[in-house]
Design a protein around this motif. Structure first.
Motif, PDB file in Angstrom:
ATOM      1  N   HIS A  84      42.716  79.017  45.625  1.00 44.42           N
ATOM      2  CA  HIS A  84      42.650  80.293  44.908  1.00 44.42           C
ATOM      3  C   HIS A  84      42.313  80.031  43.441  1.00 44.42           C
ATOM      4  N   VAL A  85      41.475  80.872  42.859  1.00 43.98           N
ATOM      5  CA  VAL A  85      41.166  80.802  41.434  1.00 43.98           C
ATOM      6  C   VAL A  85      41.632  82.086  40.783  1.00 43.98           C
ATOM      7  N   GLY A  86      42.430  81.950  39.724  1.00 48.26           N
ATOM      8  CA  GLY A  86      42.850  83.095  38.922  1.00 48.26           C
ATOM      9  C   GLY A  86      42.224  82.974  37.542  1.00 48.26           C
ATOM     10  N   PHE A  87      41.221  83.800  37.256  1.00 46.33           N
ATOM     11  CA  PHE A  87      40.549  83.731  35.958  1.00 46.33           C
ATOM     12  C   PHE A  87      41.438  84.321  34.873  1.00 46.33           C
ATOM     13  N   THR A  88      41.525  83.624  33.748  1.00 47.07           N
ATOM     14  CA  THR A  88      42.373  84.096  32.651  1.00 47.07           C
ATOM     15  C   THR A  88      41.596  85.093  31.799  1.00 47.07           C
ATOM     16  N   GLN A  89      41.265  86.192  32.441  1.00 43.45           N
ATOM     17  CA  GLN A  89      40.585  87.315  31.810  1.00 43.45           C
ATOM     18  C   GLN A  89      41.215  88.606  32.311  1.00 43.45           C
ATOM     19  N   ASP A  90      41.011  89.689  31.562  1.00 41.09           N
ATOM     20  CA  ASP A  90      41.595  90.971  31.965  1.00 41.09           C
ATOM     21  C   ASP A  90      40.984  91.506  33.251  1.00 41.09           C
ATOM     22  N   SER A  91      39.709  91.220  33.457  1.00 41.87           N
ATOM     23  CA  SER A  91      39.049  91.654  34.684  1.00 41.87           C
ATOM     24  C   SER A  91      38.356  90.459  35.326  1.00 41.87           C
ATOM     25  N   GLN A  92      38.156  90.543  36.616  1.00 48.82           N
ATOM     26  CA  GLN A  92      37.597  89.438  37.386  1.00 48.82           C
ATOM     27  C   GLN A  92      36.099  89.316  37.107  1.00 48.82           C
ATOM     28  N   PRO A  93      35.631  88.160  36.582  1.00 46.56           N
ATOM     29  CA  PRO A  93      34.215  88.036  36.219  1.00 46.56           C
ATOM     30  C   PRO A  93      33.280  87.844  37.401  1.00 46.56           C
ATOM     31  N   LEU A  94      33.809  87.383  38.529  1.00 43.93           N
ATOM     32  CA  LEU A  94      33.003  87.140  39.726  1.00 43.93           C
ATOM     33  C   LEU A  94      33.726  87.682  40.949  1.00 43.93           C
ATOM     34  N   GLU A  95      32.973  88.255  41.870  1.00 42.62           N
ATOM     35  CA  GLU A  95      33.550  88.662  43.148  1.00 42.62           C
ATOM     36  C   GLU A  95      33.549  87.511  44.139  1.00 42.62           C
ATOM     37  N   VAL A  96      32.539  86.626  44.002  1.00 40.77           N
ATOM     38  CA  VAL A  96      32.406  85.507  44.925  1.00 40.77           C
ATOM     39  C   VAL A  96      31.686  84.370  44.218  1.00 40.77           C
ATOM     40  N   ASP A  97      32.056  83.145  44.560  1.00 40.98           N
ATOM     41  CA  ASP A  97      31.301  81.980  44.133  1.00 40.98           C
ATOM     42  C   ASP A  97      30.205  81.787  45.181  1.00 40.98           C
ATOM     43  N   THR A  98      28.963  82.053  44.804  1.00 39.87           N
ATOM     44  CA  THR A  98      27.879  82.008  45.790  1.00 39.87           C
ATOM     45  C   THR A  98      27.594  80.589  46.279  1.00 39.87           C
ATOM     46  N   VAL A  99      28.020  79.574  45.503  1.00 40.46           N
ATOM     47  CA  VAL A  99      27.859  78.190  45.951  1.00 40.46           C
ATOM     48  C   VAL A  99      28.946  77.832  46.947  1.00 40.46           C
ATOM     49  N   GLN A 100      30.177  78.258  46.662  1.00 41.21           N
ATOM     50  CA  GLN A 100      31.324  77.989  47.551  1.00 41.21           C
ATOM     51  C   GLN A 100      32.065  79.296  47.822  1.00 41.21           C
ATOM     52  N   PRO A 101      31.541  80.116  48.739  1.00 42.63           N
ATOM     53  CA  PRO A 101      32.197  81.398  49.019  1.00 42.63           C
ATOM     54  C   PRO A 101      33.569  81.248  49.672  1.00 42.63           C
ATOM     55  N   GLU A 102      33.928  80.005  50.057  1.00 41.33           N
ATOM     56  CA  GLU A 102      35.255  79.773  50.637  1.00 41.33           C
ATOM     57  C   GLU A 102      36.365  79.946  49.603  1.00 41.33           C
ATOM     58  N   LEU A 103      36.029  79.838  48.338  1.00 41.84           N
ATOM     59  CA  LEU A 103      37.028  79.996  47.278  1.00 41.84           C
ATOM     60  C   LEU A 103      37.470  81.452  47.181  1.00 41.84           C
ATOM     61  N   MET A 104      38.757  81.658  46.963  1.00 40.61           N
ATOM     62  CA  MET A 104      39.306  83.011  46.839  1.00 40.61           C
ATOM     63  C   MET A 104      39.541  83.309  45.359  1.00 40.61           C
ATOM     64  N   LEU A 105      38.861  84.326  44.857  1.00 43.04           N
ATOM     65  CA  LEU A 105      38.836  84.613  43.428  1.00 43.04           C
ATOM     66  C   LEU A 105      39.655  85.839  43.094  1.00 43.04           C
ATOM     67  N   ASN A 106      40.280  85.799  41.918  1.00 45.48           N
ATOM     68  CA  ASN A 106      41.114  86.904  41.469  1.00 45.48           C
ATOM     69  C   ASN A 106      41.311  86.774  39.970  1.00 45.48           C
ATOM     70  N   THR A 107      42.089  87.660  39.386  1.00 39.69           N
ATOM     71  CA  THR A 107      42.534  87.447  38.012  1.00 39.69           C
ATOM     72  C   THR A 107      43.800  86.610  38.039  1.00 39.69           C
ATOM     73  N   ALA A 108      44.082  85.936  36.935  1.00 45.44           N
ATOM     74  CA  ALA A 108      45.287  85.105  36.865  1.00 45.44           C
ATOM     75  C   ALA A 108      46.537  85.941  37.081  1.00 45.44           C
ATOM     76  N   GLY A 109      46.557  87.135  36.499  1.00 42.13           N
ATOM     77  CA  GLY A 109      47.741  87.989  36.631  1.00 42.13           C
ATOM     78  C   GLY A 109      48.067  88.297  38.077  1.00 42.13           C
ATOM     79  N   LYS A 110      47.050  88.593  38.868  1.00 41.32           N
ATOM     80  CA  LYS A 110      47.280  88.895  40.284  1.00 41.32           C
ATOM     81  C   LYS A 110      47.628  87.641  41.072  1.00 41.32           C
ATOM     82  N   LEU A 111      46.970  86.540  40.747  1.00 41.95           N
ATOM     83  CA  LEU A 111      47.252  85.303  41.474  1.00 41.95           C
ATOM     84  C   LEU A 111      48.682  84.831  41.249  1.00 41.95           C
ATOM     85  N   LEU A 112      49.211  85.046  40.069  1.00 47.21           N
ATOM     86  CA  LEU A 112      50.572  84.599  39.759  1.00 47.21           C
ATOM     87  C   LEU A 112      51.643  85.379  40.513  1.00 47.21           C
TER      88      LEU A 112
END
Length: 285
Positions: free
Chosen positions: A61-89
C-alpha cells in the motif's frame, strides 16, 4: 559472480534464500505500508513501492503525504494499492512500514509520522530521507521497543541526527552508526561506500557489495522499500536488514556484469536486478 554471491547469501542470509511453499498465498508474504510521495515527489514513493513488490511482498500500500491522492493507479505497477497517507494510517492489517521517501517536511508529513509511531507500536518501521530530517527536528514519542525500528541515513542525514557535521560522520562511520542506534534504540543503516549496519546493541556489520552506479537519485528509495519488504515477509531483522543492503549492492554489481552501468545506471534498473538476484540465490525446492 553469481555463484560467489549465491554461496555468500546462503551462508549469511539463509532466510533470504528460502523457496516459497507450494501452498503459499499473498497473505503469506506480508503487507507493507509506505508513507511517502509529497508534492512533486511521487516518484520516490513509487520506486520504494515497486522495489518492495518485486522483492515478493504479498501486498503493498502507498499512502501519499498529500491532501488529495495524486494518482489513481501506477500504470507501471497497477498491483500497488494507492491512497492518501491519512486514509492508509487507518488500516489495521499492515505488519511493516516504510516512511520518508519524498514525504516532505510539511505539518501534514510531521503529523503522519507521529500517527505512525502512535498507532503501530507492534509493526516494523523503516525511516528514510525526509522522515529522518523530521526525526532530527521534532520530539516524537518513539516508544517502539516491541518491533524493529530502522533508520537509513546518508552521511548528511546522519549528521543532522547527531547534531554534528558530515565530515565528523565520515571520520568514524562505525562510531556514528553506533551513536545513532544508541540514541534511538534502532537499527542504523549508514549508507555510502561500504554501508555500515548497526544493531540496537551496537553490533556492526559492514557491507561490501555495490559500486558507484548506485550514486544516482532514487536508489535510496529502492533500498528502503527492499528493507521494508524483507521485514514484512517475516525475515528476522538481523537477516532482513543486512540482507537487503547486501542484495541492493549485489543487484548493482549484477547490472555492471551485464554491461549496464556503472555510468547511467538507474534506480528502476536496480530494483529489477534485485528481483533477478533474489531468485538466483534462492535454494531450489
Amino acid at each position: 559472480m553469481i555463484n560467489e554471491y549465491t554461496r555468500f547469501a546462503r551462508q549469511h542470509f539463509p532466510e533470504l534464500c528460502q523457496p516459497r511453499p507450494l501452498d503459499s498465498h499473498k497473505g503469506t508474504f506480508g503487507t507493507l505500508g509506505i508513507l511517502a510521495g509529497g508534492k512533486n515527489m511521487v516518484g520516490a514513493a513509487l520506486l520504494a513501492a515497486r522495489a518492495a513488490l518485486k522483492q515478493g511482498t504479498g501486498r503493498v500500500h502507498v499512502g501519499f503525504t498529500q491532501d488529495s491522492q495524486p494518482l489513481e493507479v501506477d500504470t507501471v505497477q497497477p498491483e500497488l494499492m494507492l491512497n492518501t497517507a491519512g486514509k492508509l494510517l487507518g488500516k489495521e492489517d499492515i505488519g511493516a512500514w516504510v516512511a520518508g521517501c519524498g514525504m516532505g517536511l510539511t505539518p501534514l508529513a510531521q503529523n503522519c509520522l507521529a500517527t505512525l509511531f502512535n498507532r503501530y507500536p507492534y509493526a516494523a518501521i523503516v525511516l528514510d530521507a525526509d522522515a529522518l530530517t523530521l526525526l532530527s527536528e521534532h520530539a516524537f514519542a518513539l516508544s517502539h521497543d516491541k518491533a524493529p525500528l530502522v533508520l537509513t541515513p546518508h552521511p548528511s542525514e546522519a549528521a543532522r541526527l547527531l547534531g554534528c557535521t558530515t565530515a565528523d560522520i565520515q571520520k568514524d562511520r562505525n562510531q556514528a552508526a553506533r551513536e545513532i542506534s544508541g540514541k534511538h534504540t534502532a537499527w542504523t543503516v549508514l549508507k555510502g561506500y561500504q554501508t555500515v549496519i548497526c544493531s540496537p546493541k551496537g553490533e556492526i556489520t559492514v557491507n561490501h557489495t555495490g559500486n558507484p552506479g548506485l550514486s544516482t537519485a532514487g536508489t535510496g528509495d529502492v533500498l528502503a522499500g527492499m528493507i521494508g519488504a524483507c521485514l514484512a515477509q517475516g525475515i528476522t531483522p538481523e537477516q532482513a536488514i543486512a540482507g537487503a543492503v547486501w542484495l541492493h549492492g549485489a543487484a548493482a554489481d549484477y547490472l555492471v556484469s551485464q554491461g549496464i552501468g556503472p555510468v547511467g545506471m538507474t534506480a528502476g534498473e536496480v530494483l529489477d536486478a534485485a528481483r533477478t538476484v533474489r531468485n538466483l540465490i534462492t535454494v531450489q525446492a
